[in-house]
Structures are given as C-alpha cells and as structure tokens.
Design a protein around this motif. Structure first.
Motif, PDB file in Angstrom:
ATOM      1  N   ASP A 212       0.855  -1.182   0.000  1.00 40.77           N
ATOM      2  CA  ASP A 212       0.000   0.000   0.000  1.00 40.77           C
ATOM      3  C   ASP A 212       0.900   1.244   0.000  1.00 40.77           C
ATOM      4  O   ASP A 212       2.103   1.146   0.248  1.00 40.77           O
ATOM      5  CB  ASP A 212      -0.849  -0.053   1.286  1.00 40.77           C
ATOM      6  CG  ASP A 212      -1.960   0.987   1.327  1.00 40.77           C
ATOM      7  OD1 ASP A 212      -2.216   1.636   0.308  1.00 40.77           O
ATOM      8  OD2 ASP A 212      -2.552   1.149   2.408  1.00 40.77           O
ATOM      9  N   LYS A 214       0.484   4.620   1.982  1.00 48.83           N
ATOM     10  CA  LYS A 214      -0.444   5.282   2.927  1.00 48.83           C
ATOM     11  C   LYS A 214      -0.362   6.807   2.908  1.00 48.83           C
ATOM     12  O   LYS A 214      -1.364   7.481   3.080  1.00 48.83           O
ATOM     13  CB  LYS A 214      -0.184   4.778   4.348  1.00 48.83           C
ATOM     14  CG  LYS A 214      -0.683   3.352   4.565  1.00 48.83           C
ATOM     15  CD  LYS A 214      -1.076   3.113   6.014  1.00 48.83           C
ATOM     16  CE  LYS A 214      -1.875   1.841   6.170  1.00 48.83           C
ATOM     17  NZ  LYS A 214      -1.054   0.616   6.210  1.00 48.83           N
ATOM     18  N   GLY A 226      -6.254   6.674   3.634  1.00 42.42           N
ATOM     19  CA  GLY A 226      -6.692   5.280   3.593  1.00 42.42           C
ATOM     20  C   GLY A 226      -5.822   4.431   2.682  1.00 42.42           C
ATOM     21  O   GLY A 226      -5.857   3.204   2.742  1.00 42.42           O
ATOM     22  N   TYR A 269      -5.813 -10.002   7.386  1.00 44.67           N
ATOM     23  CA  TYR A 269      -4.851  -9.134   6.703  1.00 44.67           C
ATOM     24  C   TYR A 269      -3.786  -8.752   7.718  1.00 44.67           C
ATOM     25  O   TYR A 269      -4.109  -8.141   8.744  1.00 44.67           O
ATOM     26  CB  TYR A 269      -5.628  -7.918   6.209  1.00 44.67           C
ATOM     27  CG  TYR A 269      -4.898  -6.657   5.782  1.00 44.67           C
ATOM     28  CD1 TYR A 269      -3.837  -6.114   6.507  1.00 44.67           C
ATOM     29  CD2 TYR A 269      -5.317  -5.964   4.654  1.00 44.67           C
ATOM     30  CE1 TYR A 269      -3.204  -4.940   6.116  1.00 44.67           C
ATOM     31  CE2 TYR A 269      -4.695  -4.777   4.264  1.00 44.67           C
ATOM     32  CZ  TYR A 269      -3.645  -4.285   5.011  1.00 44.67           C
ATOM     33  OH  TYR A 269      -3.031  -3.114   4.640  1.00 44.67           O
ATOM     34  N   ASN A 285      -5.976  -6.491  10.051  1.00 46.91           N
ATOM     35  CA  ASN A 285      -7.302  -6.086   9.617  1.00 46.91           C
ATOM     36  C   ASN A 285      -8.093  -7.368   9.396  1.00 46.91           C
ATOM     37  O   ASN A 285      -7.503  -8.421   9.133  1.00 46.91           O
ATOM     38  CB  ASN A 285      -7.244  -5.257   8.330  1.00 46.91           C
ATOM     39  CG  ASN A 285      -6.537  -3.926   8.555  1.00 46.91           C
ATOM     40  OD1 ASN A 285      -6.685  -3.314   9.614  1.00 46.91           O
ATOM     41  ND2 ASN A 285      -5.760  -3.490   7.591  1.00 46.91           N
ATOM     42  N   ARG A 287     -10.485  -7.947   7.047  1.00 47.39           N
ATOM     43  CA  ARG A 287     -11.212  -7.729   5.788  1.00 47.39           C
ATOM     44  C   ARG A 287     -10.168  -7.427   4.734  1.00 47.39           C
ATOM     45  O   ARG A 287      -8.993  -7.261   5.045  1.00 47.39           O
ATOM     46  CB  ARG A 287     -12.150  -6.540   5.977  1.00 47.39           C
ATOM     47  CG  ARG A 287     -11.435  -5.459   6.830  1.00 47.39           C
ATOM     48  CD  ARG A 287     -11.395  -4.108   6.316  1.00 47.39           C
ATOM     49  NE  ARG A 287     -10.561  -3.234   7.107  1.00 47.39           N
ATOM     50  CZ  ARG A 287      -9.514  -2.585   6.637  1.00 47.39           C
ATOM     51  NH1 ARG A 287      -9.147  -2.733   5.383  1.00 47.39           N
ATOM     52  NH2 ARG A 287      -8.801  -1.787   7.396  1.00 47.39           N
ATOM     53  N   GLY A 289      -8.016  -5.198   2.292  1.00 50.37           N
ATOM     54  CA  GLY A 289      -7.545  -3.820   2.361  1.00 50.37           C
ATOM     55  C   GLY A 289      -8.147  -3.015   1.221  1.00 50.37           C
ATOM     56  O   GLY A 289      -8.528  -3.558   0.189  1.00 50.37           O
ATOM     57  N   ASP A 290      -8.245  -1.737   1.419  1.00 53.02           N
ATOM     58  CA  ASP A 290      -8.662  -0.834   0.352  1.00 53.02           C
ATOM     59  C   ASP A 290      -7.555   0.209   0.244  1.00 53.02           C
ATOM     60  O   ASP A 290      -7.385   0.974   1.203  1.00 53.02           O
ATOM     61  CB  ASP A 290     -10.010  -0.190   0.713  1.00 53.02           C
ATOM     62  CG  ASP A 290     -10.603   0.584  -0.454  1.00 53.02           C
ATOM     63  OD1 ASP A 290      -9.854   0.869  -1.402  1.00 53.02           O
ATOM     64  OD2 ASP A 290     -11.797   0.896  -0.409  1.00 53.02           O
ATOM     65  N   PRO A 291      -6.718   0.247  -0.782  1.00 54.64           N
ATOM     66  CA  PRO A 291      -6.944  -0.299  -2.122  1.00 54.64           C
ATOM     67  C   PRO A 291      -6.313  -1.661  -2.441  1.00 54.64           C
ATOM     68  O   PRO A 291      -6.397  -2.070  -3.595  1.00 54.64           O
ATOM     69  CB  PRO A 291      -6.294   0.764  -3.000  1.00 54.64           C
ATOM     70  CG  PRO A 291      -5.110   1.226  -2.207  1.00 54.64           C
ATOM     71  CD  PRO A 291      -5.565   1.171  -0.769  1.00 54.64           C
ATOM     72  N   GLU A 292      -5.745  -2.398  -1.490  1.00 51.65           N
ATOM     73  CA  GLU A 292      -5.084  -3.655  -1.869  1.00 51.65           C
ATOM     74  C   GLU A 292      -6.032  -4.629  -2.566  1.00 51.65           C
ATOM     75  O   GLU A 292      -5.626  -5.431  -3.415  1.00 51.65           O
ATOM     76  CB  GLU A 292      -4.493  -4.358  -0.637  1.00 51.65           C
ATOM     77  CG  GLU A 292      -3.299  -3.669  -0.026  1.00 51.65           C
ATOM     78  CD  GLU A 292      -3.701  -2.776   1.140  1.00 51.65           C
ATOM     79  OE1 GLU A 292      -4.792  -2.158   1.064  1.00 51.65           O
ATOM     80  OE2 GLU A 292      -2.941  -2.692   2.111  1.00 51.65           O
TER      81      GLU A 292
HETATM   82  N1  GLY Z   1      -5.067  -0.027   2.812  1.00 49.51           N
HETATM   83  C1  GLY Z   1      -5.040  -0.252   4.199  1.00 49.51           C
HETATM   84  C2  GLY Z   1      -6.289  -0.707   4.776  1.00 49.51           C
HETATM   85  O1  GLY Z   1      -7.222  -1.078   4.089  1.00 49.51           O
HETATM   86  O2  GLY Z   1      -6.382  -0.727   5.992  1.00 49.51           O
END
Ligand code: GLY
Ligand code: AMP
Length: 423
Positions: A212, A214, A226, A269, A285, A287, A289-292
């Motif tokens: 990512d 950040k 994010g 994650y 995490n 769930r 990741g966003d944007p992963e």
């Molecule tokens: N990209 C990091 C997250 O979703 O926490």
C-alpha cells in the motif's frame, strides 16, 4: 445465489465486479454501494453500520451470502446478527473482529500467540501513559485502542508529539471512546507490506503479497490516508517466503482463536513491517484492504464466490486459490485536499477511454451516479487498476489510463509502484 455486499468504497466495487463473474450468482445487492457498484448489481440505501436494516433486507430478499467489505459491521457483530436468521456472512464474528476493532486486544493476542510485533504497553490513565512516554523517549508510537477511521495512529518523532497525541486521545477525546484506552509501542523502521489470507478456522489459503502507499504525498510524505495506491506482488515479500511468513503471522492467530472457541472466517490481513530482524506485525485487519483488494482481485484467476462459500462452510482445503502470474497495480485518484477537506460533485469523464486499454479496470470509490453523470462524492474517488507482464508494464498502463480520466481538482501520486521497481 443472491449476494449482498456491504460497503461503499473501491474495495466494494472490486468485490461486486469479481462476484458478478461467478456463474453461481444470479443477483447482487450492494449496501450502500457507489456509482461503480451499480454497474454490477443493485445499490440499496442502507449504511454499513445499520445492522437491523441490513439483516432485515437480507431476510426479506432471501440473500444466500453476505460479504462484509469494511470492518465496522463485523466489529458490531453482523455475523452473529445474520446467523440468528440462518444467513451466512463472509467475515469473522465480533470477538475475532476485535483483532482490528481493539488495538489492545490485537497486541495482547499477538503476544499470547507469539507473533512478532513491537514491544508495547496498554494504558487507561493519561498520567501513566505520559510518564511511560517520557521514560522511553522518542520516536514512539501512540495508538487509540478503538476504530478511528485510520487516523488513530501517531508515529511521534518527539516526546512532545507523543504527549500531544495522548492528550488528544485520552483527555480531549478527539476519537470519542476509541481513544480512552491507548497502546504505546516501540517505533519500528523498515518497509511495509500487506499479506492477506482467506481463512476458515485453522485453514488458510494465501493471497500474494501487496504493498500500500499510505502517505498522501510522493516519496511517502505528508499525512496518512486510507491508501493512495497498491500493487501486487510486493518484491519485499517474494513468493518463496509466503509459506514461512504465514507460519509466523497467520497460523498462530488462527490457532489461538480456534482454541478459544472463536474460529476466524474471512480475510485476515497482516500489516507487516520489514525490520532488520525480519517481519513484524504492525496491525491486523479483518477484511480486504482498500486499495489492496483492487489489484489482488485483478490477479485472482478463479471464482471468488466459490472460495468465500468454502470458507463459510468450513471446507477451504477443497478449493484452489488460482492467481494470474502478472503484476497488478492500482493508482488512486483523489479529490484535491484529501485527506483534509475537499469538494464533492465534480463530473468525472474518460472512464470508457481508460478501460479501452487492455488489462485496465477503473474501480469507483467516492462516486455517485446522477442523471446520467458520474460525480465525485468522497476523498478517494477512483482506483485505476491495471494488469501487466511486470510491475513496470502494469505501472505504465495504469498511468496511461489515469491520463485519460479527468475531474476538477483531481489529485494522484505519480510514484505508485516505484519502491517495487527499485528492488
Ligand atoms: N489499505 C489499508 C487498509 O485497508 O487498511
Ligand atoms: P496501523 O493502523 O496500526 O497499521 O498503523 C498505521 C500506520 O502507522 C502503519 O501502516 C505504519 O506506517 C505506522 N505504524 C504503526 N505502528 C508502527 C510502529 N510500531 N512503528 C512504526 N510505524 C508504525
């Protein structure tokens, strides 16, 4: 099958897109969704934290599987609420979701399962936390215990900064209850990577590594966001290290939770820091990741729904998680000003042109669709994602696609993937 995806970001657009490719699926709903998710299903006007409404919708519409995109509904207990109605949910129960919902729980669970992580202490009293910080000195990291929309971590370069963070969290309560308890931990130095796995109890199936970006600014400068872009695989975590890394950071957590009678289902994650002593877990995490999620799902070369069903039915070893060999990358286009204040309502043009480039997919995040137009409605607006033979090729395509898209005050980092190219 009918599937309900909960959430409204780029991750949820990517989930809806991938789910829509499954021959098992007849109908997709996304709550609340965005301007992009509507292309793959029906947006439903229910927020991700409105558990009663989500459960009611799932019941009335005979939903066969709920996929929770973000952490909030999981931490609030959507899995248990749906289970009462006999509806399966891809994602962990509330107890296991505390791996993300409470930094103190997460760190203590890491310690109990001997996962490598920075030394830490948990505090409920401001004076004690302040004394500890003053004794330890800087750099030092202060983390609000609860969910704080990605803003609850301060990597303090000076003792003054750390004390200010403690004051904000514990005295001024800028994150409400989330900051009443804090974790103070040693600052680690190194390069970060994201490592995700599909999990069902003690079974897991690994996804390839990702990285990512950040910070908002090029060269990893400026405030944290994010995530301004991601790519997969990340050379810092090469494929020949996946199995041993999972033994270190995935397996022990799953084992401990199963032993406690709280088996983990969904995506685990691990946010890793590669220090001189090897990988250390910064956070979990519960769930995607966003944007992963966007570059990872671009590489997934099999039916995502089949994997999710295997997880909720506790038969994960029966399915194969197949991946494309290519590299994928996602460049986030944001509204100028993000992560501070920014404008909404600008018209976005050029999607079609961008997606004409072979291997390019534009995932929408902060968008709405009104009167035939796609408008900006959030900080992170689009995730322009490309597959290429290698990182250089994928990066080139992604930026060619970005160049075709425009909206007023669009901002993006021009160096997504550069760290991987240097390796
Ligand atoms: N990209 C990091 C997250 O979703 O926490
Ligand atoms: P977290 O939400 O715990 O992942 O923290 C957000 C970001 O803060 C991470 O991605 C790191 O960049 C940074 N961070 C968290 N913990 C540490 C640490 N112990 N040392 C250095 N940086 C950290």
């Amino acid at each position: 099958m009918k599937i309900l995806v909960v959430g409204s970001g780029g991750r949820e657009h990517a989930l809806a897109w991938k789910i829509s490719q499954s021959p098992k699926v007849s109908e997709i709903f996304i709550a609340p969704g965005n301007g992009g998710t509507r292309l793959h299903g029906t947006n439903v006007d229910i927020q991700d934290d409105d558990l009663p409404a989500l459960v009611n919708f799932a019941k009335e519409n005979q939903i066969d599987l709920v996929v929770a995109g973000p952490e909030l509904p999981l931490v609030l207990g959507i899995k248990e609420a749906l289970a009462k109605e006999g509806i399966p949910c891809f994602g962990p129960g509330a107890y296991a979701a505390n791996l993300e919902g409470s930094k103190a729980f997460s760190k203590i669970t890491m310690r109990d399962s001997r996962v490598p992580t920075a030394p830490f202490q948990v505090f409920d009293e401001y004076e004690q936390a302040k004394k500890f910080v003053e004794e330890k000195g800087a750099p030092i990291v202060v983390k609000a215990d609860g969910l704080a929309a990605g803003k609850g971590v301060v990597v303090a370069r000076t003792v003054e900064q750390a004390v200010e963070a403690l004051d904000d969290m514990m005295v001024k309560k800028v994150f409400g209850n989330a900051g009443e308890r804090v974790v103070v931990e040693e600052a680690l130095k190194g390069e970060e990577a994201s490592f995700l796995a599909f999990c069902a109890g003690e079974d897991y199936a690994l996804l390839p590594s990702a990285q990512d970006h950040k910070a908002v600014g090029e060269g990893d400068t400026g405030p944290n966001t994010g995530g301004m872009g991601a790519y997969s695989p990340a050379p810092i975590l090469p494929r020949d290290k996946y199995a041993e890394t999972a033994e270190l950071v995935i397996k022990p957590i799953l084992k401990l939770l199963a032993e406690r009678g709280e088996p983990f289902t969904g995506i685990l994650y691990a946010g890793l820091m590669y220090t001189e002593d090897g990988p250390s877990v910064l956070e979990y995490n519960v769930r995607f990741g966003d944007p992963e999620c966007q570059p990872l799902l671009m590489r997934l070369d099999c039916d995502l729904v089949e994997i999710m069903l295997a997880c909720v039915e506790n038969r994960l070893p029966e399915v194969e998680v197949k991946l494309k060999e290519e590299t994928s990358i996602c460049v986030v286009m944001a509204a100028g000003g993000y992560p501070g204040s920014y404008e909404k309502g600008a018209e976005i043009t050029g999607f079609e042109e961008a997606e004409k480039i072979e291997g390019v997919k534009v995932f929408q995040a902060g968008t709405t669709y009104e009167d035939g137009k796609t408008l900006t409605s959030g900080g992170r607006v689009l995730g322009v994602t490309a597959l290429g033979a290698d990182l250089g090729a994928a990066q080139k395509k992604a930026y060619e696609a970005v160049a075709k898209i425009s909206f007023d005050k669009a901002y993006f980092r021009r160096d997504i993937g550069n760290k991987g190219l240097k390796k």
